[in-house]
Design a protein around this motif. Sequence first.
Motif, PDB file in Angstrom:
ATOM      1  N   HIS A   1      45.470  42.144  51.242  1.00  0.00           N
ATOM      2  CA  HIS A   1      44.916  42.228  49.867  1.00  0.00           C
ATOM      3  C   HIS A   1      44.290  43.302  49.404  1.00  0.00           C
ATOM      4  O   HIS A   1      44.698  43.988  48.473  1.00  0.00           O
ATOM      5  CB  HIS A   1      44.451  40.901  49.249  1.00  0.00           C
TER       6      HIS A   1
ATOM      7  N   GLU B   1      46.237  46.718  49.808  1.00  0.00           N
ATOM      8  CA  GLU B   1      47.206  46.771  48.512  1.00  0.00           C
ATOM      9  C   GLU B   1      46.480  47.109  47.308  1.00  0.00           C
ATOM     10  O   GLU B   1      46.932  48.192  46.606  1.00  0.00           O
ATOM     11  CB  GLU B   1      48.178  45.396  48.227  1.00  0.00           C
ATOM     12  N   LYS B   2      45.317  46.583  47.019  1.00  0.00           N
ATOM     13  CA  LYS B   2      44.638  46.782  45.872  1.00  0.00           C
ATOM     14  C   LYS B   2      43.927  48.196  45.849  1.00  0.00           C
ATOM     15  O   LYS B   2      44.073  48.994  44.923  1.00  0.00           O
ATOM     16  CB  LYS B   2      43.630  45.690  45.565  1.00  0.00           C
TER      17      LYS B   2
ATOM     18  N   GLN C   1      47.073  50.593  45.202  1.00  0.00           N
ATOM     19  CA  GLN C   1      47.505  50.645  43.622  1.00  0.00           C
ATOM     20  C   GLN C   1      46.442  51.621  42.732  1.00  0.00           C
ATOM     21  O   GLN C   1      46.697  52.350  42.165  1.00  0.00           O
ATOM     22  CB  GLN C   1      47.373  49.345  43.434  1.00  0.00           C
TER      23      GLN C   1
ATOM     24  N   GLN D   1      48.716  44.179  36.098  1.00  0.00           N
ATOM     25  CA  GLN D   1      49.386  44.238  37.193  1.00  0.00           C
ATOM     26  C   GLN D   1      48.765  44.246  38.557  1.00  0.00           C
ATOM     27  O   GLN D   1      48.920  44.389  39.618  1.00  0.00           O
ATOM     28  CB  GLN D   1      50.009  45.789  37.522  1.00  0.00           C
ATOM     29  N   ASP D   2      47.397  44.023  38.246  1.00  0.00           N
ATOM     30  CA  ASP D   2      46.604  43.660  39.628  1.00  0.00           C
ATOM     31  C   ASP D   2      46.728  42.481  40.345  1.00  0.00           C
ATOM     32  O   ASP D   2      47.229  41.340  39.850  1.00  0.00           O
ATOM     33  CB  ASP D   2      45.120  43.444  39.028  1.00  0.00           C
ATOM     34  N   THR D   3      47.054  42.570  41.688  1.00  0.00           N
ATOM     35  CA  THR D   3      47.193  41.205  42.494  1.00  0.00           C
ATOM     36  C   THR D   3      45.975  40.586  42.515  1.00  0.00           C
ATOM     37  O   THR D   3      44.871  40.930  42.242  1.00  0.00           O
ATOM     38  CB  THR D   3      47.659  41.906  43.896  1.00  0.00           C
ATOM     39  N   PHE D   4      46.605  39.222  42.812  1.00  0.00           N
ATOM     40  CA  PHE D   4      45.380  38.148  42.813  1.00  0.00           C
ATOM     41  C   PHE D   4      45.639  37.245  44.095  1.00  0.00           C
ATOM     42  O   PHE D   4      46.832  36.824  44.420  1.00  0.00           O
ATOM     43  CB  PHE D   4      45.216  37.455  41.472  1.00  0.00           C
ATOM     44  N   ILE D   5      44.602  36.432  44.478  1.00  0.00           N
ATOM     45  CA  ILE D   5      44.845  35.586  45.645  1.00  0.00           C
ATOM     46  C   ILE D   5      43.658  34.421  45.182  1.00  0.00           C
ATOM     47  O   ILE D   5      42.560  34.726  45.214  1.00  0.00           O
ATOM     48  CB  ILE D   5      44.576  36.132  47.096  1.00  0.00           C
TER      49      ILE D   5
ATOM     50  N   ARG E   1      52.496  38.692  33.382  1.00  0.00           N
ATOM     51  CA  ARG E   1      51.502  38.210  34.009  1.00  0.00           C
ATOM     52  C   ARG E   1      51.289  36.506  33.593  1.00  0.00           C
ATOM     53  O   ARG E   1      50.904  35.997  34.614  1.00  0.00           O
ATOM     54  CB  ARG E   1      50.036  38.732  33.068  1.00  0.00           C
TER      55      ARG E   1
ATOM     56  N   ALA F   1      53.462  34.937  36.277  1.00  0.00           N
ATOM     57  CA  ALA F   1      52.908  35.105  37.551  1.00  0.00           C
ATOM     58  C   ALA F   1      51.781  34.261  37.674  1.00  0.00           C
ATOM     59  O   ALA F   1      51.814  33.386  38.624  1.00  0.00           O
ATOM     60  CB  ALA F   1      52.341  36.328  37.916  1.00  0.00           C
TER      61      ALA F   1
ATOM     62  N   GLU G   1      51.721  30.571  40.407  1.00  0.00           N
ATOM     63  CA  GLU G   1      50.776  30.696  41.236  1.00  0.00           C
ATOM     64  C   GLU G   1      49.977  29.220  40.962  1.00  0.00           C
ATOM     65  O   GLU G   1      49.638  28.311  41.611  1.00  0.00           O
ATOM     66  CB  GLU G   1      49.614  31.517  40.768  1.00  0.00           C
TER      67      GLU G   1
END
Length: 887
Positions: free
Chosen positions: A329, A332-333, A336, A506-510, A587, A590, A594
Amino acid sequence: MLLLEVISGERLAKPERGKMRVHKISNVNKALDFIASKGVKLVSIGAEEIVDGNVKMTLGMIWTIILRFAIQDISVEETSAKEGLLLWCQRKTAPYKNVNIQNFHISWKDGLGFCALIHRHRPELIDYGKLRKDDPLTNLNTAFDVAEKYLDIPKMLDAEDIVGTARPDEKAIMTYVSSFYHAFSGAQKAETAANRICKVLAVNQENEQLMEDYEKLASDLLEWIRRTIPWLENRAPENTMQAMQQKLEDFRDYRRLHKPPKVQEKCQLEINFNTLQTKLRLSNRPAFMPSEGKMVSDINNAWGGLEQAEKGYEEWLLNEIRRLERLDHLAEKFRQKASIHESWTDGKEVMLQQKDYEIATLSEIKALLKKHEAFESDLAAHQDRVEQIAAIAQELNSLCCCEPFLKSLTLLWPLLGFRVVTLSYFSRNRRKQWSELDYYDSPSVNARCQKICDQWDNLGALTQKRREALERTEKLLETIDQLYLEYAKRAAPFNNWMEGAMEDLQDTFIVHTIEEIQGLTTAHEQFKATLPDADKERQAILGIHNEVSKIVQTYHVNMAGTNPYTTITPQEINGKWEHVRQLVPRRDQALMEEHARQQQNERLRKQFGAQANVIGPWIQTKMEEIGRISIEMHGTLEDQLNHLRQYEKSIVNYKPKIDQLEGDHQQIQEALIFDNKHTNYTMEHIRVGWEQLLTTIARTINEVENQILTRDAKGISQEQMNEFRASFNHFDRDHSGTLGPEEFKACLISLGYDIGNDAQKKTGMMDCEDFRACLISMGYNMGEAEFARIMSIVDPNRIGVVTFQAFIDFMSRETADTDTADQVMASFKILAGDKNYITVDELRRELPPDQAEYCIARMAPYHGHDAVPGALDYMSFSTALYGESDL
């Protein structure tokens, strides 16, 4: 009278010497009185009939004498004389296929029965292989001649009479066969002795085989544990999530396929050990002590080490998966944000290095200065992004890129009038994780971060240099287009806001819980609420640009239609605004996906928790029920054993529910779910409880089987066993399966043992003096030597206490008919012909081949004064069998 003296071996009264009838009658009466004194009833036989020559009476008296003194003493397995003699003949001739003795008449007509008896005891006297069933005269004469010549048995029968008679005289045959029985009676004693030795040796061989089996099983199990623990202790990390997932799958295969058979072997090993100790105790053999490091306790300790290593390995696997997930994570961040920053800085260094102000007009210089101020504002706005890039690199173990960045911020930015940043974003919250996240590709991250920081330093230096140059020409600036400046100032922050919004969208999240995804959703809804105000700001900025265009058109200003203070065009603003509007529903989608995934994870948690909350208490309940069954008394021991086996079957039938729970647990792990608030039970708790349940029921069944062995071997009746168990349960008030010191004392008194009023040590056992007093109260004469002997039996380990089981074993051993070392020595002495030693030939002649070789291999040479070459010491061998010396 002479016949009676010879056949009975006793002296009769002195006979009358006269020849008269009265003298003869007196002598016959003396003989008849002697016969009557031996308990023989004579019916219708008088002295006068014998003296007068009554053949029938005379033959009847002679048969009575023979039956009393030659046949009646014959007894085989408590049968009558005739039946015993017939059983003896059948056993001796059993190995001969063409001989079938069923009576004392026609079974002997072919003569093979007589030859078989001689050949069985003296094979050197007759070549039995040359005899034929169709030649009875030869067979009978051969047997009669050999018996008379070598066995001192008179020739009482005639071969022709036997062959020529359809049914030979039974009494004659029985009388003649009884002579063989008495002739071979010595061999009978030897056979009895041999049977006793065979029985003892068979028990010893069986025990030795059990010991070898235990040693091998223990060695194999310890070797498996020794090979498995290094694998479980291997902490070599992998660089990819896929490799770590494969390790986790290998660990699951170990749990499902490789470990369960070893659990069964461990349980069987303990059962075999208890059974072996019981058999040794019942056969008066010393207790078995396994080789060093192979005790049951050693196996349990090694097993505990295995389970500890197993637990640590699983925790390490899950932590590694979390670490790699976090690293992927962050990487990738980092990529980006670094790409966005590098895209923004592209061409900025070239722009700052231009010398356009040297040939520009005054108005152009002022325009360049305002443009530079707008660039500085834009540069400051990008400071947070560079901080975030450096912080992520720090988390990825990229330590080298921070010091130049901090240096540039400390020395350069105050000169530009901006704040000094301490990188608190990562200096406090992230520093503790640096040692945990060891990213495998950290060199490339470090290199890229270093390049960004170096470029950022260069941008700062170039900006400072160009500002100084423009300020030197500031006095030349006279006019400026306020509208362009206002447009640039408002467009730049708005442009940065849009770029930040696009970056955030566009930011990924977990996330791992419903609450976390709900938090992100709430933040996104708050962001969408700001869009109307942002649209108003966009309309205002576009209105400024439209006003500039109107002024240029109105006053014909030669501005070439471009804004000298900024490169941000209305088209870019509209394009980025449209992009933001397109990213918002993406968003939303997504976050919804999730949220659905987290709902599925919550369902898996609830599903696992519901089953675990049923299975866990069920296992505990079954453990308690087994404990109650082991101490309760319902029916015979066989009934309890059948009940336990049915109970074991019902437990084994519960296994599919455990397997189903394993499947749910696997789905949870595959979904990367690490906590579950719906249950306090983990799969590890369920596995350990299940293994303990299987081991407990197997151990309880083995204990009942050993009680049956003890009861049958020691002759304890079922009523006695029930009495012992009832007394024990009565005083076991807490139903724990054990008795405290006072409870134990009360239990013994209830069984009729006088314990005395002396204070007992609170150990639940009797010490030496207490045991002595108990034995004396039951009628035993306790001298020092005798008491020392008894203590060596009930307390072989010399710990100074006597358990209840040892006490029961001692009492049953004292009253049971068991083999002893003295009995075995007496048997060997019979085989050796009363010698103090025995030879190899005698052992091989009297014992079966395997047991004869067993004795030859273990008997020490005999060294007495009467020793001969090859003599063996059977006395030391006999004492060693019962642990009274070393074998």
